[in-house]
Design an enzyme around this catalytic site. Structure first.
Site, PDB file in Angstrom:
ATOM      1  N   ARG A 137       0.681  -0.838  -0.346  1.00 38.88           N
ATOM      2  CA  ARG A 137      -0.210  -0.404  -0.019  1.00 38.88           C
ATOM      3  C   ARG A 137       0.443   1.392   0.356  1.00 38.88           C
ATOM      4  O   ARG A 137       1.868   1.333   0.721  1.00 38.88           O
ATOM      5  CB  ARG A 137      -0.600   0.202   1.375  1.00 38.88           C
ATOM      6  CG  ARG A 137      -1.908  -0.972   1.327  1.00 38.88           C
ATOM      7  CD  ARG A 137      -3.088  -0.713   0.214  1.00 38.88           C
ATOM      8  NE  ARG A 137      -4.479  -2.162   0.013  1.00 38.88           N
ATOM      9  CZ  ARG A 137      -4.406  -2.360  -1.154  1.00 38.88           C
ATOM     10  NH1 ARG A 137      -3.290  -2.913  -1.599  1.00 38.88           N
ATOM     11  NH2 ARG A 137      -5.310  -3.127  -0.769  1.00 38.88           N
ATOM     12  N   HIS A 145      -0.010   0.149  -9.802  1.00 40.63           N
ATOM     13  CA  HIS A 145      -0.119  -0.888  -9.106  1.00 40.63           C
ATOM     14  C   HIS A 145      -0.249  -1.488  -9.225  1.00 40.63           C
ATOM     15  O   HIS A 145      -1.911  -2.279  -9.794  1.00 40.63           O
ATOM     16  CB  HIS A 145      -1.320  -0.438  -8.586  1.00 40.63           C
ATOM     17  CG  HIS A 145      -2.408  -0.279  -7.319  1.00 40.63           C
ATOM     18  ND1 HIS A 145      -2.588   0.533  -5.544  1.00 40.63           N
ATOM     19  CD2 HIS A 145      -2.309  -1.497  -6.457  1.00 40.63           C
ATOM     20  CE1 HIS A 145      -2.923  -0.271  -4.886  1.00 40.63           C
ATOM     21  NE2 HIS A 145      -2.609  -1.595  -5.164  1.00 40.63           N
ATOM     22  N   GLU A 180      -2.122   7.433  -5.041  1.00 39.24           N
ATOM     23  CA  GLU A 180      -2.652   7.553  -6.148  1.00 39.24           C
ATOM     24  C   GLU A 180      -3.963   7.618  -6.994  1.00 39.24           C
ATOM     25  O   GLU A 180      -5.012   7.334  -5.306  1.00 39.24           O
ATOM     26  CB  GLU A 180      -2.318   5.893  -6.491  1.00 39.24           C
ATOM     27  CG  GLU A 180      -2.439   4.693  -5.657  1.00 39.24           C
ATOM     28  CD  GLU A 180      -1.660   3.578  -5.481  1.00 39.24           C
ATOM     29  OE1 GLU A 180      -3.203   2.464  -5.798  1.00 39.24           O
ATOM     30  OE2 GLU A 180      -0.996   2.983  -5.516  1.00 39.24           O
TER      31      GLU A 180
END
Length: 381
Positions: free
Chosen positions: A213, A259, A242
């Protein structure tokens, strides 16, 4: 009985074969879902980009919410329980994909920087679904690993000798890779777990990987740190704000991706399949499809290696992180709105990526153990 209405993130795969038999599917952009779109929905299926909370679901007739992700920090589970809504996630669905992302990154960097992973010590912070699998593969390879996971030690103090503190790990590991959930109000919060106070503990020439994360690392502190410590190699798949990315930080990152560490085809489909299983259990029906029924045949199913082949060639055939790095950097434009749009577009249009198990390797006996440890199917030539 009227068909149920299923509202789902448009980027969740295998919805039709799994949920099409159960009701009518309505696909929406996950990041912009709103309460008025869910008023008459019965089922909500999301990914990590949708904030699922009381405001989103209050007044709806939703009875089941599923997130096709390992992490659940985007879901207010207390609110769902208060509203009488059944919740399911997909723990472990893409753990192998994230594990293989890290292994691929390490083997590419080893080739680029001329080191052997067998000479390195890898520190794994967060030893859950991903971290435990990564540790198992590295240990099977014969790579030394260090583990840090205070919540696990709290749950079972008898294993404390297998773990160490974060400070000690940072001091001793050549490679540090983060796989914790994002927690704020917890005995061991992970928000800004790495920050200005402890980043300097990283060893000279260390490699730091975050495929968990984004906010687990204070990105502003990381930028300041890396400007002072260019010897540290950064690999970031996740970013604190993000889909907005700190472009200055990205310029210091050796491998930067949007990601997608868990974005193998198997990982994505497994997440949907796990939600299908959970919904079948919730509605007391028998699943009609197996996970294997959903996977197409890989484009390349076998590969023969010479006796002198290194670990990299079959890994690179299946996944080269520099392809994603180049595509990602092309989207880091100065217009923030456009950058956010392009971040999501990269993830929406992500190409097919298969896991190591999809490729059978034909090789000599002395190579079998290492490639099997990596996760490939192997056969002796």
């Amino acid at each position: 009985m009227s068909a149920i209405k299923i509202v789902a993130d448009e980027n969740i795969p295998a919805l039709d074969p799994l949920f099409g038999q159960l009701g009518q599917i309505y696909r929406l952009p996950g990041r912009s879902m709103s309460a008025d779109q869910l008023v008459d929905a019965d089922v909500l299926l999301v990914r990590s980009v949708t904030q699922v909370n009381r405001d989103l679901l209050q007044g709806s007739q939703v009875k089941f919410v599923g997130t096709a992700t390992i992490g659940t920090d985007h879901v207010d589970e207390t609110a769902l329980a208060d509203l009488g809504i059944q919740f399911a996630s997909a723990p472990g669905c893409n753990a192998d994909a994230v594990t293989e992302y890290v292994l691929s990154v390490l083997l590419h960097l080893a080739d680029e920087q001329s080191f052997s992973i067998f000479d390195k010590t890898v520190g794994i912070v967060g030893v859950g679904n991903v971290g435990s699998r990564l540790a198992a593969r590295l240990q099977a390879l014969g790579v030394k690993t260090l583990l840090c996971d205070p919540p696990r030690v709290d749950q079972d103090p008898t294993i404390s000798d297998q773990f160490m503190s974060l400070t000690h790990l940072l001091n001793q590991a050549d490679i540090v890779t983060l796989h914790t959930p994002l927690t704020h109000q917890h005995l061991h919060p992970t928000h800004h777990l790495l920050n200005a106070n402890n980043l300097p503990f990283l060893k000279p020439n260390a490699i730091l990987i975050n495929a968990g994360r984004g906010p687990v690392i204070d990105n502003e502190a990381l930028l300041s740190f890396t400007e002072d410590r260019p010897d540290v190699t950064l690999v970031l798949d996740v970013w604190e704000k993000e889909p907005e990315v700190n472009r200055q930080l990205a310029s210091h990152v050796r491998i930067a991706t949007p990601h997608i560490a868990g974005y193998s085809l198997e990982g994505k489909i497994r997440g949907t399949w796990m939600l299908y299983q959970a919904y079948c259990a919730f509605t007391d029906r028998s699943p009609l499809l197996r996970f294997e029924d959903l996977l197409p045949k890989a484009e390349v199913t076998s590969m023969t290696l010479s006796e002198t082949a290194s670990l990299l060639p079959p890994v690179k055939l299946l996944y080269d992180p520099y392809h994603d790095d180049r595509a990602f950097r092309a989207t880091l434009v100065s217009d923030t709105v456009e950058q956010r749009r392009l971040f999501d577009l990269l993830r929406k249009t992500y190409p097919v990526r298969r896991e190591f198990s999809a490729l059978k390797l034909n090789l000599s006996d002395h190579q079998l153990a290492h490639f099997k440890a990596l996760g490939f199917s192997v056969s002796e030539t």
